[in-house]
Design a protein around this motif. Structure first.
Motif, mmCIF file in Angstrom:
data_model
loop_
_atom_site.group_PDB
_atom_site.id
_atom_site.type_symbol
_atom_site.label_atom_id
_atom_site.label_comp_id
_atom_site.label_asym_id
_atom_site.label_seq_id
_atom_site.Cartn_x
_atom_site.Cartn_y
_atom_site.Cartn_z
ATOM 1 N N SER A 265 0.751 -1.605 0.280
ATOM 2 C CA SER A 265 0.488 0.605 -0.125
ATOM 3 C C SER A 265 0.409 1.013 0.341
ATOM 4 O O SER A 265 0.537 2.577 -0.420
ATOM 5 C CB SER A 265 -1.013 0.149 0.857
ATOM 6 O OG SER A 265 -0.145 0.361 2.350
ATOM 7 N N TYR A 268 1.309 2.894 -3.298
ATOM 8 C CA TYR A 268 0.796 3.534 -4.104
ATOM 9 C C TYR A 268 -0.027 4.268 -3.373
ATOM 10 O O TYR A 268 -0.625 5.542 -4.290
ATOM 11 C CB TYR A 268 -0.535 2.952 -4.945
ATOM 12 C CG TYR A 268 0.081 1.413 -5.555
ATOM 13 C CD1 TYR A 268 -0.001 2.141 -6.756
ATOM 14 C CD2 TYR A 268 0.621 0.498 -4.856
ATOM 15 C CE1 TYR A 268 0.261 0.580 -7.788
ATOM 16 C CE2 TYR A 268 1.028 -0.843 -5.904
ATOM 17 C CZ TYR A 268 0.843 -0.689 -7.088
ATOM 18 O OH TYR A 268 1.314 -1.393 -8.233
ATOM 19 N N PHE A 397 -2.068 -1.889 -9.152
ATOM 20 C CA PHE A 397 -2.918 -1.793 -8.452
ATOM 21 C C PHE A 397 -3.813 -3.326 -8.273
ATOM 22 O O PHE A 397 -4.658 -2.758 -7.174
ATOM 23 C CB PHE A 397 -3.691 -0.160 -8.946
ATOM 24 C CG PHE A 397 -5.059 -0.596 -8.570
ATOM 25 C CD1 PHE A 397 -4.554 0.789 -6.539
ATOM 26 C CD2 PHE A 397 -6.169 -0.092 -8.283
ATOM 27 C CE1 PHE A 397 -5.605 1.030 -6.322
ATOM 28 C CE2 PHE A 397 -7.469 0.879 -7.436
ATOM 29 C CZ PHE A 397 -7.101 0.882 -6.630
ATOM 30 N N LEU A 400 -2.851 -4.976 -5.330
ATOM 31 C CA LEU A 400 -3.499 -4.000 -4.071
ATOM 32 C C LEU A 400 -4.767 -4.468 -3.943
ATOM 33 O O LEU A 400 -5.489 -5.372 -2.608
ATOM 34 C CB LEU A 400 -3.134 -2.895 -4.198
ATOM 35 C CG LEU A 400 -3.644 -2.139 -3.050
ATOM 36 C CD1 LEU A 400 -3.041 -2.502 -1.835
ATOM 37 C CD2 LEU A 400 -3.557 -0.172 -2.962
ATOM 38 N N LEU A 401 -5.372 -4.633 -3.850
ATOM 39 C CA LEU A 401 -7.291 -4.879 -4.520
ATOM 40 C C LEU A 401 -7.757 -6.698 -4.516
ATOM 41 O O LEU A 401 -7.935 -6.514 -2.935
ATOM 42 C CB LEU A 401 -8.638 -4.648 -6.023
ATOM 43 C CG LEU A 401 -8.126 -3.156 -5.997
ATOM 44 C CD1 LEU A 401 -9.106 -3.131 -7.633
ATOM 45 C CD2 LEU A 401 -9.139 -3.104 -5.642
ATOM 46 N N THR A 404 -6.838 -7.151 -0.734
ATOM 47 C CA THR A 404 -7.630 -6.310 0.233
ATOM 48 C C THR A 404 -8.572 -7.491 0.649
ATOM 49 O O THR A 404 -8.637 -8.328 1.967
ATOM 50 C CB THR A 404 -7.997 -5.166 -0.293
ATOM 51 O OG1 THR A 404 -6.823 -4.377 -0.065
ATOM 52 C CG2 THR A 404 -9.041 -4.686 0.721
ATOM 53 N N PRO A 436 -4.169 1.355 3.229
ATOM 54 C CA PRO A 436 -5.229 -0.060 1.595
ATOM 55 C C PRO A 436 -6.241 1.061 1.429
ATOM 56 O O PRO A 436 -5.995 0.985 0.727
ATOM 57 C CB PRO A 436 -5.187 -1.433 2.182
ATOM 58 C CG PRO A 436 -3.820 -1.975 3.241
ATOM 59 C CD PRO A 436 -4.159 -0.607 3.945
ATOM 60 N N CYS A 437 -7.150 0.854 1.865
ATOM 61 C CA CYS A 437 -9.102 0.730 2.107
ATOM 62 C C CYS A 437 -8.890 2.493 1.960
ATOM 63 O O CYS A 437 -9.681 2.372 1.412
ATOM 64 C CB CYS A 437 -9.887 0.337 3.473
ATOM 65 S SG CYS A 437 -9.946 -1.341 3.213
ATOM 66 N N ILE A 439 -6.618 4.497 0.490
ATOM 67 C CA ILE A 439 -6.253 4.231 -1.043
ATOM 68 C C ILE A 439 -6.678 3.775 -1.848
ATOM 69 O O ILE A 439 -6.790 4.909 -3.686
ATOM 70 C CB ILE A 439 -4.347 3.304 -1.244
ATOM 71 C CG1 ILE A 439 -3.048 4.396 -0.487
ATOM 72 C CG2 ILE A 439 -3.825 3.424 -2.554
ATOM 73 C CD1 ILE A 439 -2.060 2.684 -0.014
ATOM 74 N N ILE A 440 -7.612 2.840 -1.710
ATOM 75 C CA ILE A 440 -8.421 2.605 -2.852
ATOM 76 C C ILE A 440 -9.595 3.635 -3.266
ATOM 77 O O ILE A 440 -9.894 3.862 -3.875
ATOM 78 C CB ILE A 440 -8.965 0.949 -2.179
ATOM 79 C CG1 ILE A 440 -8.470 -0.050 -2.424
ATOM 80 C CG2 ILE A 440 -9.973 0.806 -2.974
ATOM 81 C CD1 ILE A 440 -8.537 -1.503 -2.096
ATOM 82 N N LYS A 443 -8.385 6.581 -4.996
ATOM 83 C CA LYS A 443 -8.113 6.452 -6.589
ATOM 84 C C LYS A 443 -9.799 6.115 -7.139
ATOM 85 O O LYS A 443 -9.516 6.562 -7.930
ATOM 86 C CB LYS A 443 -7.805 4.706 -6.509
ATOM 87 C CG LYS A 443 -5.976 4.691 -6.164
ATOM 88 C CD LYS A 443 -5.886 4.835 -7.450
ATOM 89 C CE LYS A 443 -4.009 4.254 -7.121
ATOM 90 N NZ LYS A 443 -3.264 5.502 -8.436
ATOM 91 N N VAL A 444 -9.969 5.607 -6.559
ATOM 92 C CA VAL A 444 -12.253 5.723 -6.663
ATOM 93 C C VAL A 444 -11.975 7.455 -7.201
ATOM 94 O O VAL A 444 -12.819 7.754 -7.772
ATOM 95 C CB VAL A 444 -12.870 5.548 -5.653
ATOM 96 C CG1 VAL A 444 -13.785 5.136 -6.353
ATOM 97 C CG2 VAL A 444 -12.746 4.009 -5.391
#
Length: 491
Positions: A265, A268, A397, A400-401, A404, A436-437, A439-440, A443-444
């Motif tokens: 994480s 990114y 990425f 990373l998903l 998760t 990580p969450c 970052i996700i 990104k969204v």
């Protein structure tokens, strides 16, 4: 010594380049002073590149069989007369032995290839010291960052760059031409003063790995202590159970995925911060803070450390059933089941959870392996820009998903089980999900059309408060569209 081992090449890889028994050396004459391993490798590469090699040795008869047959080995005084460019392949301590050749070396180009044993061991560089001994010569620093392996096997099996420094442009160009003819990439480092930095390059031990290693070590210690408190100390103090056997393997196996996940994480996160920085200031021409710039430059190493921890986690997981403690626990569970008269211990939910959990883990490790392989220069150089960007950014990425999802399926409903909170401390995997969450989610937000269009305009030269849009091809300011952009990569 014709049959001795020293008469053979240092490396057998020369066979891959054809028979070296009778090369034709009809090109420019290049001299070498010295008969050590590096001198032999250098002579082999020069001969293979078409140069006429003349080796000066204090004992020509003893050294003759150590060099390629087409290389002329003769006394040093005779050798320096036949070449204008001479490689000085002797140690700094032996420079003074060449002082008797001062008159013969006058006007020659001397290429210093030596290195020190310690960083900044002397006040001046070896090349500057050589220049002080031979003021009538032109001293060039070069080839010291090239190993004997690279010289004999060619640039395709080692570092291709040859760092060169000299006070005279003509001499620098002459040595650069030799390096280019040998298949290497000459890099102009400036004046001879830069030799101090060039000589320190081979002595640095993984300079770009220090911060990622310390970061991974710090995370490992913190997570290990946290898991120790929850899994060993709590049962010992509260339940009076001895579970110290978990220290060597099980605690390490629980800690490694936490470190790998957080490190991935962190690869990114700086890209998200850089994009936010550009959106906030409305320009790509404002310099990033030093800490962010350093973070961006260390993403490759951070990603590779993450892959290493993930691979170690996979190995440790495969070894778990081999432990004696695991066998005892399995027998104890079987005995309890028989004693309770329970014929079938099958639980569909747990079976599906573990199947999905392991599947996500395998996919994540596979994606990380692909990222790690393409991080190697020999592999990355075979990819075009679009392929490299897709693997490092999009698939990175995706890793990373999937990681998760792997963590979420591991936790499942246990995150809401009160018995999982030892000393009121949440399970470790819940802590690793925070960064990580975030970052996700970021990104969204960045891929939303209203945000992505503005970010794209900024990276193409648009600036907040100005009406004109600048063409990216007409600007001289470096762009951070890749290195510091939204789609960060391990490399």
């Amino acid at each position: 010594m014709p049959g001795g081992d020293m008469a053979k090449p240092l490396l057998d890889c020369l066979k891959a380049y054809g028979d070296q028994s009778s090369p034709t050396s009809v090109g420019t004459a290049v001299g070498i002073l010295g008969s050590g391993d590096f001198a032999r490798s250098l002579a082999t590469r020069l001969v293979d590149s078409g140069f006429k090699v003349i080796v000066g040795s204090r004992n020509p008869k003893r050294s003759m069989n150590l060099f390629p047959p087409s290389a002329e080995v003769m006394p040093q005084a005779d050798a320096v007369k036949k070449a204008d460019v001479i490689f000085v392949a002797v140690f700094r301590d032996h420079y003074t032995t060449l002082c008797e050749l001062t008159d013969l070396l006058a006007g020659k180009i001397l290429v210093d290839v030596s290195n020190n044993t310690e960083i900044n061991h002397h006040k001046e560089s070896n090349a500057e010291y050589l220049a002080s001994l031979f003021p009538q010569c032109t001293i060039v620093k070069g080839f010291n960052v090239i190993s004997a392996w690279t010289l004999q096997c060619g640039p395709r099996d080692g570092n291709k760059q040859v760092l060169i420094s000299c006070d005279t442009q003509e001499a620098k160009a002459a040595v650069a031409t030799i390096a280019r003819t040998m298949g290497f990439l000459p890099v102009d480092m400036g004046s001879l003063y830069a030799a101090r930095e060039i000589e320190n390059v081979p002595l640095r031990l993984l300079p770009f790995w220090r911060i990622p290693f310390l970061l991974a070590l710090s995370l490992f210690i913190c997570f290990y202590i946290y898991n120790f408190v929850r899994s060993v100390l709590h049962p010992f103090l509260i339940e009076h159970k001895n579970k110290f056997y978990k220290i060597p393997i099980e605690l390490v196996n629980v800690t490694l995925p936490c470190v790998a996940y957080v490190m991935l994480s962190l690869v990114y996160l700086p890209g998200v911060l850089a994009a936010s920085f550009q959106l906030y200031y409305g320009t790509k021409y404002r310099r990033f803070p030093d800490w962010l710039d350093q973070w961006l430059q260390h993403r490759k190493q951070i990603g590779l450390v993450s892959f290493f921890c993930a691979a170690m986690h996979a190995v440790y997981s495969l070894c778990l059933p081999m432990r004696r403690s695991s066998r005892y626990l399995l027998l104890n569970d079987a005995f309890k089941q028989i004693s309770a008269g329970k014929e079938n211990a099958w639980v569909d939910e747990e079976v599906w959870r573990m199947e999905v959990y392991v599947s996500f883990g395998i996919i994540a490790l596979g994606l990380l392996s692909l990222l790690a392989v393409t991080s190697l220069p020999s592999i990355g150089n075979t990819l075009n820009w679009k392929e490299f960007s897709f693997i490092q950014s999009k698939l990175g990425f995706a890793a990373l998903l999937v990681s998760t999802l792997h963590t979420l399926t591991f936790g499942w409903r246990r995150a809401f089980d009160g018995t999982q909170y030892k000393f009121y401390l949440p399970p470790t995997y819940t802590l690793t999900l925070l960064v990580p969450c975030a970052i996700i989610l970021a990104k969204v937000v960045l891929v939303l059309p209203c945000v992505s269009r503005k970010l794209l305009r900024i990276r193409r030269g648009w600036e907040k408060g100005k009406y004109a849009e600048y063409n990216l091809s007409n600007t001289t300011t470096p762009s951070y569209e890749y290195s510091h952009g939204e789609g960060t990569s391990i490399v």
